[in-house]
Design a protein around this motif. Sequence first.
Motif, PDB file in Angstrom:
ATOM      1  N   GLU A  15     -11.292  84.091 -70.564  1.00  0.00           N
ATOM      2  CA  GLU A  15     -10.448  83.530 -69.506  1.00  0.00           C
ATOM      3  C   GLU A  15      -9.067  84.170 -69.524  1.00  0.00           C
ATOM      4  O   GLU A  15      -8.495  84.467 -68.478  1.00  0.00           O
ATOM      5  CB  GLU A  15     -10.342  82.013 -69.648  1.00  0.00           C
ATOM      6  N   ARG A  16      -8.536  84.396 -70.708  1.00  0.00           N
ATOM      7  CA  ARG A  16      -7.219  85.031 -70.822  1.00  0.00           C
ATOM      8  C   ARG A  16      -7.283  86.485 -70.347  1.00  0.00           C
ATOM      9  O   ARG A  16      -6.364  86.971 -69.681  1.00  0.00           O
ATOM     10  CB  ARG A  16      -6.727  84.955 -72.259  1.00  0.00           C
ATOM     11  N   LEU A  17      -8.361  87.187 -70.688  1.00  0.00           N
ATOM     12  CA  LEU A  17      -8.522  88.560 -70.217  1.00  0.00           C
ATOM     13  C   LEU A  17      -8.618  88.598 -68.690  1.00  0.00           C
ATOM     14  O   LEU A  17      -8.030  89.473 -68.043  1.00  0.00           O
ATOM     15  CB  LEU A  17      -9.751  89.209 -70.856  1.00  0.00           C
ATOM     16  N   CYS A  18      -9.337  87.654 -68.125  1.00  0.00           N
ATOM     17  CA  CYS A  18      -9.449  87.581 -66.667  1.00  0.00           C
ATOM     18  C   CYS A  18      -8.083  87.332 -66.041  1.00  0.00           C
ATOM     19  O   CYS A  18      -7.737  87.939 -65.020  1.00  0.00           O
ATOM     20  CB  CYS A  18     -10.435  86.495 -66.257  1.00  0.00           C
ATOM     21  N   LYS A  19      -7.301  86.465 -66.662  1.00  0.00           N
ATOM     22  CA  LYS A  19      -5.940  86.217 -66.185  1.00  0.00           C
ATOM     23  C   LYS A  19      -5.140  87.522 -66.217  1.00  0.00           C
ATOM     24  O   LYS A  19      -4.426  87.853 -65.271  1.00  0.00           O
ATOM     25  CB  LYS A  19      -5.262  85.167 -67.050  1.00  0.00           C
ATOM     26  N   GLY A  20      -5.282  88.265 -67.288  1.00  0.00           N
ATOM     27  CA  GLY A  20      -4.580  89.535 -67.428  1.00  0.00           C
ATOM     28  C   GLY A  20      -5.036  90.586 -66.432  1.00  0.00           C
ATOM     29  O   GLY A  20      -4.283  91.473 -66.048  1.00  0.00           O
ATOM     30  N   LEU A  21      -6.285  90.477 -65.998  1.00  0.00           N
ATOM     31  CA  LEU A  21      -6.833  91.405 -65.006  1.00  0.00           C
ATOM     32  C   LEU A  21      -6.657  90.885 -63.573  1.00  0.00           C
ATOM     33  O   LEU A  21      -7.025  91.561 -62.625  1.00  0.00           O
ATOM     34  CB  LEU A  21      -8.321  91.642 -65.279  1.00  0.00           C
ATOM     35  N   ASN A  22      -6.148  89.661 -63.460  1.00  0.00           N
ATOM     36  CA  ASN A  22      -5.966  89.017 -62.161  1.00  0.00           C
ATOM     37  C   ASN A  22      -7.291  88.856 -61.410  1.00  0.00           C
ATOM     38  O   ASN A  22      -7.388  89.134 -60.213  1.00  0.00           O
ATOM     39  CB  ASN A  22      -4.938  89.777 -61.312  1.00  0.00           C
ATOM     40  N   VAL A  23      -8.327  88.430 -62.145  1.00  0.00           N
ATOM     41  CA  VAL A  23      -9.622  88.104 -61.554  1.00  0.00           C
ATOM     42  C   VAL A  23     -10.078  86.776 -62.155  1.00  0.00           C
ATOM     43  O   VAL A  23      -9.656  86.396 -63.243  1.00  0.00           O
ATOM     44  CB  VAL A  23     -10.709  89.185 -61.825  1.00  0.00           C
ATOM     45  N   SER A  24     -10.927  86.084 -61.439  1.00  0.00           N
ATOM     46  CA  SER A  24     -11.494  84.856 -61.984  1.00  0.00           C
ATOM     47  C   SER A  24     -12.642  85.222 -62.927  1.00  0.00           C
ATOM     48  O   SER A  24     -13.138  86.358 -62.912  1.00  0.00           O
ATOM     49  CB  SER A  24     -12.008  83.953 -60.862  1.00  0.00           C
ATOM     50  N   LEU A  25     -13.062  84.253 -63.700  1.00  0.00           N
ATOM     51  CA  LEU A  25     -14.183  84.477 -64.613  1.00  0.00           C
ATOM     52  C   LEU A  25     -15.442  84.822 -63.813  1.00  0.00           C
ATOM     53  O   LEU A  25     -16.205  85.710 -64.191  1.00  0.00           O
ATOM     54  CB  LEU A  25     -14.396  83.232 -65.483  1.00  0.00           C
ATOM     55  N   SER A  26     -15.624  84.154 -62.678  1.00  0.00           N
ATOM     56  CA  SER A  26     -16.800  84.459 -61.858  1.00  0.00           C
ATOM     57  C   SER A  26     -16.716  85.868 -61.270  1.00  0.00           C
ATOM     58  O   SER A  26     -17.724  86.565 -61.176  1.00  0.00           O
ATOM     59  CB  SER A  26     -16.998  83.421 -60.756  1.00  0.00           C
ATOM     60  N   SER A  74      -9.458 100.342 -65.429  1.00  0.00           N
ATOM     61  CA  SER A  74      -9.369 101.626 -64.741  1.00  0.00           C
ATOM     62  C   SER A  74      -9.146 101.434 -63.244  1.00  0.00           C
ATOM     63  O   SER A  74      -8.258 102.042 -62.656  1.00  0.00           O
ATOM     64  CB  SER A  74     -10.653 102.427 -64.987  1.00  0.00           C
ATOM     65  N   LYS A  75      -9.925 100.569 -62.642  1.00  0.00           N
ATOM     66  CA  LYS A  75      -9.817 100.347 -61.200  1.00  0.00           C
ATOM     67  C   LYS A  75      -8.494  99.713 -60.807  1.00  0.00           C
ATOM     68  O   LYS A  75      -7.978  99.949 -59.725  1.00  0.00           O
ATOM     69  CB  LYS A  75     -10.980  99.502 -60.710  1.00  0.00           C
ATOM     70  N   LYS A  76      -7.939  98.904 -61.680  1.00  0.00           N
ATOM     71  CA  LYS A  76      -6.688  98.219 -61.384  1.00  0.00           C
ATOM     72  C   LYS A  76      -5.470  98.940 -61.965  1.00  0.00           C
ATOM     73  O   LYS A  76      -4.354  98.444 -61.872  1.00  0.00           O
ATOM     74  CB  LYS A  76      -6.752  96.776 -61.895  1.00  0.00           C
ATOM     75  N   HIS A  77      -5.707 100.095 -62.571  1.00  0.00           N
ATOM     76  CA  HIS A  77      -4.629 100.905 -63.137  1.00  0.00           C
ATOM     77  C   HIS A  77      -3.820 100.120 -64.174  1.00  0.00           C
ATOM     78  O   HIS A  77      -2.594 100.106 -64.148  1.00  0.00           O
ATOM     79  CB  HIS A  77      -3.716 101.457 -62.041  1.00  0.00           C
ATOM     80  N   ILE A  78      -4.532  99.442 -65.072  1.00  0.00           N
ATOM     81  CA  ILE A  78      -3.906  98.659 -66.135  1.00  0.00           C
ATOM     82  C   ILE A  78      -4.304  99.273 -67.472  1.00  0.00           C
ATOM     83  O   ILE A  78      -5.491  99.446 -67.749  1.00  0.00           O
ATOM     84  CB  ILE A  78      -4.371  97.178 -66.082  1.00  0.00           C
ATOM     85  N   SER A  79      -3.323  99.593 -68.289  1.00  0.00           N
ATOM     86  CA  SER A  79      -3.639 100.101 -69.628  1.00  0.00           C
ATOM     87  C   SER A  79      -4.133  98.934 -70.489  1.00  0.00           C
ATOM     88  O   SER A  79      -3.887  97.764 -70.181  1.00  0.00           O
ATOM     89  CB  SER A  79      -2.402 100.726 -70.268  1.00  0.00           C
ATOM     90  N   LEU A  80      -4.810  99.268 -71.570  1.00  0.00           N
ATOM     91  CA  LEU A  80      -5.291  98.225 -72.476  1.00  0.00           C
ATOM     92  C   LEU A  80      -4.118  97.477 -73.103  1.00  0.00           C
ATOM     93  O   LEU A  80      -4.176  96.265 -73.303  1.00  0.00           O
ATOM     94  CB  LEU A  80      -6.202  98.824 -73.543  1.00  0.00           C
ATOM     95  N   TYR A  81      -3.054  98.196 -73.387  1.00  0.00           N
ATOM     96  CA  TYR A  81      -1.863  97.554 -73.932  1.00  0.00           C
ATOM     97  C   TYR A  81      -1.300  96.551 -72.926  1.00  0.00           C
ATOM     98  O   TYR A  81      -0.962  95.425 -73.280  1.00  0.00           O
ATOM     99  CB  TYR A  81      -0.813  98.609 -74.288  1.00  0.00           C
ATOM    100  N   ARG A  82      -1.202  96.948 -71.652  1.00  0.00           N
ATOM    101  CA  ARG A  82      -0.692  96.063 -70.600  1.00  0.00           C
ATOM    102  C   ARG A  82      -1.626  94.863 -70.428  1.00  0.00           C
ATOM    103  O   ARG A  82      -1.182  93.741 -70.251  1.00  0.00           O
ATOM    104  CB  ARG A  82      -0.539  96.837 -69.292  1.00  0.00           C
ATOM    105  N   LEU A  83      -2.941  95.092 -70.512  1.00  0.00           N
ATOM    106  CA  LEU A  83      -3.887  93.984 -70.404  1.00  0.00           C
ATOM    107  C   LEU A  83      -3.646  92.976 -71.512  1.00  0.00           C
ATOM    108  O   LEU A  83      -3.606  91.766 -71.258  1.00  0.00           O
ATOM    109  CB  LEU A  83      -5.329  94.494 -70.459  1.00  0.00           C
ATOM    110  N   ALA A  84      -3.474  93.436 -72.729  1.00  0.00           N
ATOM    111  CA  ALA A  84      -3.219  92.526 -73.853  1.00  0.00           C
ATOM    112  C   ALA A  84      -1.955  91.710 -73.597  1.00  0.00           C
ATOM    113  O   ALA A  84      -1.939  90.492 -73.816  1.00  0.00           O
ATOM    114  CB  ALA A  84      -3.112  93.306 -75.155  1.00  0.00           C
ATOM    115  N   LYS A  85      -0.905  92.356 -73.104  1.00  0.00           N
ATOM    116  CA  LYS A  85       0.347  91.651 -72.799  1.00  0.00           C
ATOM    117  C   LYS A  85       0.141  90.637 -71.670  1.00  0.00           C
ATOM    118  O   LYS A  85       0.564  89.479 -71.778  1.00  0.00           O
ATOM    119  CB  LYS A  85       1.455  92.633 -72.398  1.00  0.00           C
TER     120      LYS A  85
END
Length: 109
Positions: free
Chosen positions: A51-62, A15-26
């Motif tokens: 880790e892959r979800l974090c990559k998709g969200l452009n954030v680190s795991l931490s 929500s904060k990054k304006h990413i749909s769930l579909y876009r996150l999966a991609k």
Amino acid sequence: MIEDKIVERIQELCSKKHISLYRLAKNAELPYSSLNNILHRRTCPTVNTLERLCKGLNVSLSEFFNFEIYPIRNEELTTEEEDFINRYRNLSNRKKELLNAYLDGLNEK
């Protein structure tokens, strides 16, 4: 439960990054069905999937688990202010410099 916290965090960051769930999966290179299972069946993702979800969200795991950097809710800020801050965080350093210069110009008296 940890699964609930992870789901809440994924939804909040999307929500904060304006990413749909579909876009996150991609972006995360995950099947949408896997993300859907995490969100709706509350299955606990593996570290690799996180880790892959974090990559998709452009954030680190931490950062994903650091609620000070990306708080779930900050009641002191309006929705518009939170949106502005989160968009600012996604800018490159050069674009942040340009935005700050623009804001300085707007604030001149």
